[in-house]
Scaffold this motif. Structure first.
Motif, PDB file in Angstrom:
ATOM      1  N   GLU A 119     -75.082  -5.129  13.487  1.00 61.36           N
ATOM      2  CA  GLU A 119     -74.773  -4.011  12.598  1.00 61.36           C
ATOM      3  C   GLU A 119     -74.007  -4.494  11.367  1.00 61.36           C
ATOM      4  OE1 GLU A 119     -72.838  -0.851  14.587  1.00 61.36           O
ATOM      5  OE2 GLU A 119     -74.473  -0.471  15.997  1.00 61.36           O
ATOM      6  N   ALA A 120     -73.012  -5.358  11.590  1.00 59.34           N
ATOM      7  CA  ALA A 120     -72.228  -5.872  10.466  1.00 59.34           C
ATOM      8  C   ALA A 120     -73.096  -6.721   9.546  1.00 59.34           C
ATOM      9  CB  ALA A 120     -71.049  -6.689  10.984  1.00 59.34           C
ATOM     10  N   LEU A 121     -73.995  -7.505  10.127  1.00 57.36           N
ATOM     11  CA  LEU A 121     -74.865  -8.345   9.315  1.00 57.36           C
ATOM     12  C   LEU A 121     -75.820  -7.498   8.483  1.00 57.36           C
ATOM     13  CD1 LEU A 121     -75.613 -11.209   8.570  1.00 57.36           C
ATOM     14  CD2 LEU A 121     -77.194 -11.261  10.507  1.00 57.36           C
ATOM     15  N   ARG A 122     -76.341  -6.439   9.079  1.00 57.17           N
ATOM     16  CA  ARG A 122     -77.213  -5.536   8.315  1.00 57.17           C
ATOM     17  C   ARG A 122     -76.452  -4.894   7.158  1.00 57.17           C
ATOM     18  NH1 ARG A 122     -79.432  -4.083  13.515  1.00 57.17           N
ATOM     19  NH2 ARG A 122     -81.624  -4.722  13.660  1.00 57.17           N
ATOM     20  N   ARG A 123     -75.205  -4.508   7.400  1.00 60.27           N
ATOM     21  CA  ARG A 123     -74.399  -3.914   6.329  1.00 60.27           C
ATOM     22  C   ARG A 123     -74.174  -4.919   5.208  1.00 60.27           C
ATOM     23  NH1 ARG A 123     -71.307  -1.710  10.596  1.00 60.27           N
ATOM     24  NH2 ARG A 123     -69.724  -3.327  10.288  1.00 60.27           N
ATOM     25  N   THR A 124     -73.912  -6.169   5.580  1.00 60.63           N
ATOM     26  CA  THR A 124     -73.687  -7.209   4.574  1.00 60.63           C
ATOM     27  C   THR A 124     -74.923  -7.406   3.706  1.00 60.63           C
ATOM     28  OG1 THR A 124     -72.082  -8.383   5.959  1.00 60.63           O
ATOM     29  CG2 THR A 124     -73.170  -9.659   4.231  1.00 60.63           C
ATOM     30  N   LEU A 125     -76.082  -7.519   4.338  1.00 59.10           N
ATOM     31  CA  LEU A 125     -77.319  -7.741   3.586  1.00 59.10           C
ATOM     32  C   LEU A 125     -77.665  -6.534   2.722  1.00 59.10           C
ATOM     33  CD1 LEU A 125     -79.491  -9.521   6.312  1.00 59.10           C
ATOM     34  CD2 LEU A 125     -77.948 -10.515   4.617  1.00 59.10           C
ATOM     35  N   SER A 126     -77.450  -5.338   3.263  1.00 54.84           N
ATOM     36  CA  SER A 126     -77.726  -4.128   2.495  1.00 54.84           C
ATOM     37  C   SER A 126     -76.776  -4.005   1.309  1.00 54.84           C
ATOM     38  CB  SER A 126     -77.600  -2.901   3.405  1.00 54.84           C
ATOM     39  OG  SER A 126     -77.797  -1.712   2.679  1.00 54.84           O
ATOM     40  N   GLU A 127     -75.506  -4.332   1.532  1.00 56.53           N
ATOM     41  CA  GLU A 127     -74.518  -4.268   0.453  1.00 56.53           C
ATOM     42  C   GLU A 127     -74.846  -5.271  -0.647  1.00 56.53           C
ATOM     43  OE1 GLU A 127     -71.357  -2.979  -1.752  1.00 56.53           O
ATOM     44  OE2 GLU A 127     -72.185  -2.094   0.087  1.00 56.53           O
ATOM     45  N   PHE A 128     -75.309  -6.452  -0.254  1.00 55.60           N
ATOM     46  CA  PHE A 128     -75.656  -7.445  -1.268  1.00 55.60           C
ATOM     47  C   PHE A 128     -76.850  -6.992  -2.098  1.00 55.60           C
ATOM     48  CE2 PHE A 128     -78.179 -11.060  -2.713  1.00 55.60           C
ATOM     49  CZ  PHE A 128     -77.246 -11.693  -3.520  1.00 55.60           C
ATOM     50  N   ARG A 129     -77.839  -6.389  -1.469  1.00 53.69           N
ATOM     51  CA  ARG A 129     -78.995  -5.904  -2.224  1.00 53.69           C
ATOM     52  C   ARG A 129     -78.580  -4.820  -3.223  1.00 53.69           C
ATOM     53  NH1 ARG A 129     -83.996  -7.468  -0.847  1.00 53.69           N
ATOM     54  NH2 ARG A 129     -84.297  -8.634   1.097  1.00 53.69           N
ATOM     55  N   ARG A 130     -77.689  -3.923  -2.813  1.00 54.55           N
ATOM     56  CA  ARG A 130     -77.197  -2.901  -3.745  1.00 54.55           C
ATOM     57  C   ARG A 130     -76.418  -3.542  -4.893  1.00 54.55           C
ATOM     58  NH1 ARG A 130     -76.176   0.048   1.073  1.00 54.55           N
ATOM     59  NH2 ARG A 130     -73.999  -0.627   1.051  1.00 54.55           N
ATOM     60  N   TYR A 131     -75.591  -4.516  -4.541  1.00 50.73           N
ATOM     61  CA  TYR A 131     -74.821  -5.239  -5.560  1.00 50.73           C
ATOM     62  C   TYR A 131     -75.751  -5.928  -6.550  1.00 50.73           C
ATOM     63  CZ  TYR A 131     -72.771  -9.589  -7.321  1.00 50.73           C
ATOM     64  OH  TYR A 131     -72.404 -10.652  -8.113  1.00 50.73           O
ATOM     65  N   TYR A 132     -76.795  -6.563  -6.057  1.00 50.39           N
ATOM     66  CA  TYR A 132     -77.728  -7.297  -6.908  1.00 50.39           C
ATOM     67  C   TYR A 132     -78.442  -6.353  -7.874  1.00 50.39           C
ATOM     68  CZ  TYR A 132     -81.742 -10.212  -8.180  1.00 50.39           C
ATOM     69  OH  TYR A 132     -82.707 -10.896  -8.874  1.00 50.39           O
ATOM     70  N   ARG A 133     -78.907  -5.217  -7.368  1.00 52.03           N
ATOM     71  CA  ARG A 133     -79.590  -4.260  -8.240  1.00 52.03           C
ATOM     72  C   ARG A 133     -78.639  -3.696  -9.294  1.00 52.03           C
ATOM     73  NH1 ARG A 133     -82.081  -2.733  -3.228  1.00 52.03           N
ATOM     74  NH2 ARG A 133     -80.500  -1.111  -2.945  1.00 52.03           N
TER      75      ARG A 133
END
Length: 219
Positions: A119-133
């Motif tokens: 769950e934490a890893l999914r949040r990290t990856l999702s947060e990075f994608r939002r940050y990148y966009r």
């Protein structure tokens, strides 16, 4: 089926349980090690760019402020100096935003260091994608203005028309964006896609999600 044959088949079935569990744990160990390595790589890359970006941003601010001080001591007229202030403010704002992006990127990959927590890893990856966009969108908007300000402040002695400066600013924006896009795709998203594939593989392993809750990866 006679009794002896039944006993043989039952014994073979009983032996498959521990073997299957062992294979599941081996797969989980492999996936967690892969995610831990990828997460560590991204964390180190982000920390490196945070240091470099921090120094670059500080240098840009010092150059912009130093330029104004230098022009003032050279006797630049007050009206001309005041006309430079908005451009210098743009450069300082761009530098501060750049510094924030590097710092925020490192924070994303340091907030969670446990690659075994899906769950934490999914949040990290999702947060990075939002940050990148988000950062890409902002950079595309403010970079042309920042490049224009750079030409107007530091290269004002060059005899360039307004159209040439605008064209050069747009070209530099496009080049920097393509460079940024290539770098993130080659370095960051290659590892992110690998981690996402590992997460999907975990979901496909029977009993893996239940085992992962109390699982400690092998060293």
């Amino acid at each position: 089926m006679d009794l002896d044959e039944f006993k043989k088949r039952w014994g073979a079935t009983q032996k498959e349980g521990p073997d299957q569990q062992g294979h599941t744990r081996e797969a989980i160990d492999r996936i967690i090690k892969g995610n831990t390595y990828s997460l560590g790589e991204l964390r180190e890359k982000s920390a490196f760019w945070n240091r470099i970006g921090g120094w670059n941003s500080a240098l840009m601010v010092l150059l912009a402020v130093g330029f104004l001080v230098w022009q003032y001591h050279r006797g630049m007229a007050g009206a001309a100096l005041a006309g430079k202030l908005p451009l210098v403010a743009v450069l300082i704002g761009f530098a501060l935003f750049s510094s924030w992006t590097y710092r925020r990127q490192e924070e994303i990959f340091t907030e969670n260091t446990d690659a075994s927590s899906t769950e934490a890893l999914r949040r990290t990856l999702s947060e990075f994608r939002r940050y990148y966009r988000f950062t890409n969108t902002v950079f595309l908007i403010i970079s042309p203005v920042a490049f224009y300000a750079m030409f107007a402040v530091f290269l004002d002695r060059l005899v360039l028309s307004l159209g040439a400066v605008v064209l050069a600013s747009a070209a530099l924006t496009g080049f920097s964006f393509l460079l940024r896009y290539w770098y993130y795709r080659a370095i960051y998203f290659r590892r992110i896609k690998a981690m996402e594939a590992n997460l999907r593989e975990l979901e496909d392993i029977p009993g893996a999600m239940e085992t992962l809750g109390s699982h400690t990866p092998a060293k």
